[in-house]
Enzyme design. Structure first.
Site, PDB file in Angstrom:
ATOM      1  N   GLY A  53      -0.166   8.610   3.638  1.00 34.06           N
ATOM      2  CA  GLY A  53      -0.514   7.194   3.543  1.00 34.06           C
ATOM      3  C   GLY A  53      -1.432   6.819   2.403  1.00 34.06           C
ATOM      4  O   GLY A  53      -1.755   5.642   2.229  1.00 34.06           O
ATOM      5  N   GLU A  82      -0.276  15.189   4.636  1.00 28.98           N
ATOM      6  CA  GLU A  82       1.127  14.929   4.320  1.00 28.98           C
ATOM      7  C   GLU A  82       1.289  13.802   3.297  1.00 28.98           C
ATOM      8  O   GLU A  82       1.881  12.766   3.596  1.00 28.98           O
ATOM      9  CB  GLU A  82       1.872  14.548   5.613  1.00 28.98           C
ATOM     10  CG  GLU A  82       1.765  15.553   6.737  1.00 28.98           C
ATOM     11  CD  GLU A  82       2.262  14.995   8.080  1.00 28.98           C
ATOM     12  OE1 GLU A  82       2.492  13.776   8.208  1.00 28.98           O
ATOM     13  OE2 GLU A  82       2.442  15.811   9.003  1.00 28.98           O
ATOM     14  N   ARG A 101      12.388  -1.724  -2.692  1.00 29.03           N
ATOM     15  CA  ARG A 101      11.058  -2.073  -2.187  1.00 29.03           C
ATOM     16  C   ARG A 101      10.717  -3.560  -2.346  1.00 29.03           C
ATOM     17  O   ARG A 101      10.187  -4.164  -1.409  1.00 29.03           O
ATOM     18  CB  ARG A 101       9.984  -1.192  -2.830  1.00 29.03           C
ATOM     19  CG  ARG A 101      10.145   0.298  -2.505  1.00 29.03           C
ATOM     20  CD  ARG A 101       8.992   1.153  -2.991  1.00 29.03           C
ATOM     21  NE  ARG A 101       7.759   0.779  -2.340  1.00 29.03           N
ATOM     22  CZ  ARG A 101       6.786   0.048  -2.875  1.00 29.03           C
ATOM     23  NH1 ARG A 101       6.891  -0.363  -4.130  1.00 29.03           N
ATOM     24  NH2 ARG A 101       5.724  -0.261  -2.194  1.00 29.03           N
ATOM     25  N   TYR A 146      10.077  -4.960   1.345  1.00 31.30           N
ATOM     26  CA  TYR A 146       8.686  -5.176   1.775  1.00 31.30           C
ATOM     27  C   TYR A 146       7.972  -6.206   0.931  1.00 31.30           C
ATOM     28  O   TYR A 146       6.733  -6.222   0.920  1.00 31.30           O
ATOM     29  CB  TYR A 146       7.858  -3.890   1.636  1.00 31.30           C
ATOM     30  CG  TYR A 146       8.437  -2.585   2.028  1.00 31.30           C
ATOM     31  CD1 TYR A 146       8.708  -2.294   3.370  1.00 31.30           C
ATOM     32  CD2 TYR A 146       8.653  -1.581   1.077  1.00 31.30           C
ATOM     33  CE1 TYR A 146       9.188  -1.045   3.729  1.00 31.30           C
ATOM     34  CE2 TYR A 146       9.128  -0.339   1.434  1.00 31.30           C
ATOM     35  CZ  TYR A 146       9.398  -0.077   2.759  1.00 31.30           C
ATOM     36  OH  TYR A 146       9.853   1.157   3.106  1.00 31.30           O
ATOM     37  N   CYS A 164      24.926  -9.430  -5.342  1.00 25.95           N
ATOM     38  CA  CYS A 164      25.128 -10.772  -4.811  1.00 25.95           C
ATOM     39  C   CYS A 164      24.271 -11.025  -3.575  1.00 25.95           C
ATOM     40  O   CYS A 164      24.774 -11.134  -2.461  1.00 25.95           O
ATOM     41  CB  CYS A 164      26.607 -10.977  -4.496  1.00 25.95           C
ATOM     42  SG  CYS A 164      27.605 -10.544  -5.910  1.00 25.95           S
TER      43      CYS A 164
HETATM   44  C1  LIG Z   1       6.217   8.786   5.497  1.00 24.11           C
HETATM   45  C2  LIG Z   1       5.326   9.790   6.109  1.00 24.11           C
HETATM   46  C3  LIG Z   1       4.332  10.416   5.349  1.00 24.11           C
HETATM   47  C4  LIG Z   1       4.075  10.070   3.903  1.00 24.11           C
HETATM   48  O1  LIG Z   1       3.588   8.786   3.762  1.00 24.11           O
HETATM   49  P1  LIG Z   1       3.044   8.300   2.337  1.00 24.11           P
HETATM   50  O2  LIG Z   1       2.578   6.926   2.589  1.00 24.11           O
HETATM   51  O3  LIG Z   1       4.198   8.350   1.396  1.00 24.11           O
HETATM   52  O4  LIG Z   1       1.963   9.228   1.939  1.00 24.11           O
HETATM   53  C5  LIG Z   1       3.561  11.388   5.957  1.00 24.11           C
HETATM   54  N1  LIG Z   1       3.748  11.723   7.255  1.00 24.11           N
HETATM   55  C6  LIG Z   1       4.682  11.131   8.028  1.00 24.11           C
HETATM   56  C7  LIG Z   1       4.833  11.544   9.432  1.00 24.11           C
HETATM   57  C8  LIG Z   1       5.492  10.141   7.483  1.00 24.11           C
HETATM   58  O5  LIG Z   1       6.408   9.550   8.249  1.00 24.11           O
END
Ligand SMILES: *Cc1c(COP(=O)(O)O)cnc(C)c1O
Length: 414
Positions: free
Chosen positions: A239, A273, A312, A316, A342
């Site tokens: 995130g 992650e 994107r 969003y 279109c």
């Molecule tokens: C999408 C996702 C991420 C990565 O999110 P980013 O915003 O790209 O860093 C990490 N963990 C899980 C479980 C996700 O679904």
């Protein structure tokens, strides 16, 4: 040096002029910088250096084999969300013991494959999934390593479509059910309880949501500990926000200090992650202006990339910088940069000041994450080629699709 920068006014990817890349490989074209991928990954590695950790790159952000390979060579782990991503990671040389598997809807086939391959951990998102995984492991006479994904019910202060840590979201296990489920899991002979994870949303530029989530998770970790359930890792998800417009990107050192402080003396390996933070700034989308078109109120630049290449903005309302590769000397005009598809939502940016003429090249910046991976063949448009610049060389890492290939698997009635 910035990985995408200007030399004599011309946008370059490392030492390669983007105009030359477009000449050689055509447009629309995704261009990735290997050095940018590596340096973003390294920020996490440096920041967490003093604490046992594993960086599990979120494959869904950009799953090109070349991207995965570059990160695997650094020793990266991977966070996958499908059996398809598992196969990709293995094909790119990722190690099974460095793979964690997230996602709310893992099928029996996906769980079985991942178990047999011997991944590091399953990030289980529900009681039903725990039961399914337990039964599959028991039938195979195996033990599944498990972390429970907790939904800490915190506001990630990001776009609702990429917010995942509120009770109303489909992700994870509610705080108030967590202890009970850990106790159940602990009783299952085919389950080995290893960790706790969360992922509260994407494009977070404030540290507070992480602090809130960590506080809640650590509270649970301690509660479990007092009940005799000892965890060996804490996976804090991804995130980490980047700069698309004028946001200050998340400070990774500050973030890491916050995680390490929260963990304190506890013997917990930290897993993280990141997806967007690593891949986003490492890619751009090059597109050529096909037509300029004006009416009383508006100027349009109709380009050869579209929402099928980069969704994107349409999905969003995301804002991404758009720059002329070689800006003209003329006064800029405000353009809506639109594609040929279109749909009225087919735009890459609105009201962008640009000094351009027909035939000029534009670059959509920060397009390395959730770009090509979300592309489609809508309007029977072949997907763009992908190129990676490494040192002074540019390599095609995915060929441009052929129109004929798009319908080769289709057939008409006899
Ligand atoms: C999408 C996702 C991420 C990565 O999110 P980013 O915003 O790209 O860093 C990490 N963990 C899980 C479980 C996700 O679904």
């Amino acid at each position: 040096m910035e990985h995408f920068h200007r030399r004599k006014g011309v946008l370059h990817a490392q030492s390669y002029a983007c105009s030359q890349l477009a000449e050689e490989f055509g447009t629309p074209l995704f261009v990735y910088s290997r050095e940018a991928l590596e340096s973003a990954w390294q920020q996490f590695s440096d920041a967490l250096e003093k604490h046992p950790h594993l960086i599990c790159y979120a494959v869904k952000a950009n799953s090109n084999l070349a991207v995965l390979d570059v990160l695997a060579r650094l020793g990266s782990g991977f966070d996958i969300v499908s059996g398809g991503e598992l196969k990709r990671v293995l094909a790119a040389g990722g190690e099974p013991e460095n793979i964690v598997f997230s996602g709310v809807g893992k099928t029996s086939a996906e769980l079985t494959d991942a178990l047999e391959i011997g991944i590091r951990c399953f990030n289980v998102e529900s009681e039903a999934e725990l039961d399914r995984l337990g039964a599959i492991a028991a039938a195979l006479d195996m033990v599944a390593p498990v972390s429970l994904r907790i939904n800490p019910d915190v506001d990630a202060q990001t776009h609702p479509y990429i917010s995942t840590g509120l009770k109303e979201n489909k992700f994870g296990i509610n705080m108030d059910k967590a202890i009970e489920l850990y106790q159940r899991a602990e009783q299952m002979p085919s389950i080995n309880v290893q960790g706790m994870d969360c992922h509260i949303g994407s494009q977070l530029t404030n540290i507070e949501p992480y602090q809130d989530a960590l506080e809640r998770l650590i509270g649970l970790v301690d509660q479990l500990d007092s009940l005799g359930i000892k965890l060996s890792h804490l996976d804090v998800g991804g995130g980490h926000g980047i700069c698309y417009q004028d946001e200050a990107p998340l400070d990774i050192d500050q973030w890491a200090r916050c995680v390490i402080d929260a963990v304190g003396e506890r013997e917990l390996e930290i897993l993280v992650e990141p997806g967007r933070f690593i891949a986003g700034p490492a890619g751009i989308l090059l597109t050529r202006v096909e037509y300029l078109k004006s009416n009383e109120d508006k100027h349009f630049a109709v380009v050869d990339a579209a929402m099928n290449d980069l969704i994107r903005p349409a999905l969003y309302s995301a804002w991404q910088a758009i720059e002329a590769v070689e800006p003209r000397d003329t006064e800029p005009k405000q353009y809506d940069v639109v594609g040929p598809v279109c749909e009225s939502s087919d735009f890459l940016g609105k009201n962008r000041p640009l000094s351009i003429e027909q035939g000029d090249l534009l670059a959509v910046m920060q397009a390395g994450a959730y770009g090509f991976v979300m592309s489609s063949n809508y309007n029977t448009r072949p997907r763009a080629a992908e190129v990676m610049v490494s040192g002074d060389e540019a390599y095609v890492v995915r060929e441009r699709e052929n129109v004929e290939d798009l319908f080769v698997d289709e057939s008409v009635l006899p």
